[in-house]
Design a protein around this motif. Sequence first.
Motif, PDB file in Angstrom:
ATOM      1  N   GLU A  58      49.913  38.140  38.119  1.00 27.42           N
ATOM      2  CA  GLU A  58      50.726  39.308  38.476  1.00 27.42           C
ATOM      3  C   GLU A  58      51.817  38.916  39.442  1.00 27.42           C
ATOM      4  O   GLU A  58      51.594  38.114  40.349  1.00 27.42           O
ATOM      5  CB  GLU A  58      49.847  40.357  39.158  1.00 27.42           C
ATOM      6  N   LEU A  59      52.973  39.517  39.257  1.00 28.36           N
ATOM      7  CA  LEU A  59      54.095  39.277  40.153  1.00 28.36           C
ATOM      8  C   LEU A  59      54.392  40.562  40.912  1.00 28.36           C
ATOM      9  O   LEU A  59      54.642  41.607  40.320  1.00 28.36           O
ATOM     10  CB  LEU A  59      55.313  38.853  39.336  1.00 28.36           C
ATOM     11  N   GLU A  60      54.305  40.465  42.246  1.00 27.11           N
ATOM     12  CA  GLU A  60      54.620  41.620  43.095  1.00 27.11           C
ATOM     13  C   GLU A  60      55.681  41.182  44.078  1.00 27.11           C
ATOM     14  O   GLU A  60      55.399  40.364  44.963  1.00 27.11           O
ATOM     15  CB  GLU A  60      53.392  42.028  43.905  1.00 27.11           C
ATOM     16  N   GLY A  61      56.888  41.672  43.912  1.00 25.67           N
ATOM     17  CA  GLY A  61      57.987  41.127  44.710  1.00 25.67           C
ATOM     18  C   GLY A  61      58.137  39.667  44.331  1.00 25.67           C
ATOM     19  O   GLY A  61      58.199  39.325  43.156  1.00 25.67           O
ATOM     20  N   THR A  62      58.150  38.796  45.332  1.00 26.15           N
ATOM     21  CA  THR A  62      58.272  37.362  45.038  1.00 26.15           C
ATOM     22  C   THR A  62      56.914  36.667  45.066  1.00 26.15           C
ATOM     23  O   THR A  62      56.842  35.448  44.994  1.00 26.15           O
ATOM     24  CB  THR A  62      59.202  36.677  46.064  1.00 26.15           C
ATOM     25  N   LEU A  63      55.836  37.443  45.165  1.00 19.52           N
ATOM     26  CA  LEU A  63      54.501  36.862  45.271  1.00 19.52           C
ATOM     27  C   LEU A  63      53.787  36.887  43.927  1.00 19.52           C
ATOM     28  O   LEU A  63      53.527  37.952  43.344  1.00 19.52           O
ATOM     29  CB  LEU A  63      53.692  37.659  46.299  1.00 19.52           C
ATOM     30  N   LEU A  64      53.458  35.691  43.450  1.00 16.53           N
ATOM     31  CA  LEU A  64      52.774  35.537  42.166  1.00 16.53           C
ATOM     32  C   LEU A  64      51.301  35.251  42.426  1.00 16.53           C
ATOM     33  O   LEU A  64      50.955  34.331  43.174  1.00 16.53           O
ATOM     34  CB  LEU A  64      53.409  34.374  41.401  1.00 16.53           C
ATOM     35  N   THR A  65      50.427  36.064  41.835  1.00 12.82           N
ATOM     36  CA  THR A  65      48.989  35.869  41.987  1.00 12.82           C
ATOM     37  C   THR A  65      48.423  35.335  40.685  1.00 12.82           C
ATOM     38  O   THR A  65      48.616  35.935  39.621  1.00 12.82           O
ATOM     39  CB  THR A  65      48.296  37.201  42.336  1.00 12.82           C
ATOM     40  N   CYS A  66      47.737  34.205  40.748  1.00 10.90           N
ATOM     41  CA  CYS A  66      47.125  33.603  39.562  1.00 10.90           C
ATOM     42  C   CYS A  66      46.012  34.525  39.045  1.00 10.90           C
ATOM     43  O   CYS A  66      45.205  35.035  39.828  1.00 10.90           O
ATOM     44  CB  CYS A  66      46.560  32.232  39.917  1.00 10.90           C
ATOM     45  N   GLY A  67      45.974  34.699  37.728  1.00 14.21           N
ATOM     46  CA  GLY A  67      44.993  35.595  37.134  1.00 14.21           C
ATOM     47  C   GLY A  67      43.575  35.050  37.144  1.00 14.21           C
ATOM     48  O   GLY A  67      42.621  35.796  36.934  1.00 14.21           O
ATOM     49  N   ALA A  68      43.406  33.763  37.407  1.00 19.13           N
ATOM     50  CA  ALA A  68      42.068  33.172  37.340  1.00 19.13           C
ATOM     51  C   ALA A  68      41.257  33.391  38.611  1.00 19.13           C
ATOM     52  O   ALA A  68      40.195  34.003  38.589  1.00 19.13           O
ATOM     53  CB  ALA A  68      42.173  31.684  37.025  1.00 19.13           C
ATOM     54  N   HIS A  69      41.755  32.899  39.748  1.00 17.16           N
ATOM     55  CA  HIS A  69      40.971  32.979  40.983  1.00 17.16           C
ATOM     56  C   HIS A  69      41.766  33.535  42.153  1.00 17.16           C
ATOM     57  O   HIS A  69      41.337  33.435  43.304  1.00 17.16           O
ATOM     58  CB  HIS A  69      40.418  31.603  41.368  1.00 17.16           C
ATOM     59  N   GLY A  70      42.966  34.032  41.865  1.00 13.30           N
ATOM     60  CA  GLY A  70      43.696  34.759  42.896  1.00 13.30           C
ATOM     61  C   GLY A  70      44.569  33.943  43.831  1.00 13.30           C
ATOM     62  O   GLY A  70      45.027  34.471  44.849  1.00 13.30           O
ATOM     63  N   ALA A  71      44.816  32.677  43.526  1.00 11.47           N
ATOM     64  CA  ALA A  71      45.755  31.920  44.371  1.00 11.47           C
ATOM     65  C   ALA A  71      47.112  32.610  44.351  1.00 11.47           C
ATOM     66  O   ALA A  71      47.486  33.238  43.346  1.00 11.47           O
ATOM     67  CB  ALA A  71      45.895  30.486  43.874  1.00 11.47           C
ATOM     68  N   LYS A  72      47.840  32.494  45.458  1.00  8.77           N
ATOM     69  CA  LYS A  72      49.144  33.159  45.548  1.00  8.77           C
ATOM     70  C   LYS A  72      50.233  32.132  45.839  1.00  8.77           C
ATOM     71  O   LYS A  72      50.024  31.198  46.621  1.00  8.77           O
ATOM     72  CB  LYS A  72      49.121  34.215  46.655  1.00  8.77           C
ATOM     73  N   PHE A  73      51.379  32.376  45.195  1.00  4.89           N
ATOM     74  CA  PHE A  73      52.528  31.489  45.366  1.00  4.89           C
ATOM     75  C   PHE A  73      53.779  32.329  45.572  1.00  4.89           C
ATOM     76  O   PHE A  73      53.906  33.410  45.000  1.00  4.89           O
ATOM     77  CB  PHE A  73      52.727  30.629  44.111  1.00  4.89           C
ATOM     78  N   ASP A  74      54.694  31.762  46.343  1.00  6.35           N
ATOM     79  CA  ASP A  74      56.025  32.364  46.468  1.00  6.35           C
ATOM     80  C   ASP A  74      56.898  31.779  45.358  1.00  6.35           C
ATOM     81  O   ASP A  74      57.158  30.565  45.346  1.00  6.35           O
ATOM     82  CB  ASP A  74      56.591  32.013  47.851  1.00  6.35           C
ATOM     83  N   VAL A  75      57.338  32.616  44.432  1.00  4.73           N
ATOM     84  CA  VAL A  75      58.089  32.082  43.288  1.00  4.73           C
ATOM     85  C   VAL A  75      59.480  31.580  43.688  1.00  4.73           C
ATOM     86  O   VAL A  75      60.115  30.855  42.928  1.00  4.73           O
ATOM     87  CB  VAL A  75      58.235  33.109  42.132  1.00  4.73           C
TER      88      VAL A  75
END
Length: 108
Positions: A58-75
């Motif tokens: 999921e992408l919320e603003g510039t924050l991408l959350t991995c669908g598997a275990h919830g890691a988050k990245f700034d795109v």
Amino acid sequence: MSNSSHEIRVCSVAELADIPMKRFDVLGRGVLISRVGQKYYATTDTCSHQEVLLDTGELEGTLLTCGAHGAKFDVTTGAVKGLPAMRPLVSYPLRVRNAELFIIVPAE
Ligand code: FES
């Protein structure tokens, strides 16, 4: 001196008109284009935790959350913003020209 990088077309902006992110194969590289409003960002398409494709997240603003275990990245940078990922995503400079997106990649 040779040029050490080159520009490769990824897609048109129209391909992301209705969706926040999409994966592309760009000369054998998996590239994820994320759209945040009218801005576009390019990162590798695979989570650095366990190789899961990130377009299922999921992408919320510039924050991408991995669908598997919830890691988050700034795109915008590929930086890790949440565990369990420890390594950043590769981030590619991106250019928009004539409604087409291009990434800048280092020469092989
Ligand atoms: S594979 Fe992305 S958080 Fe585990």
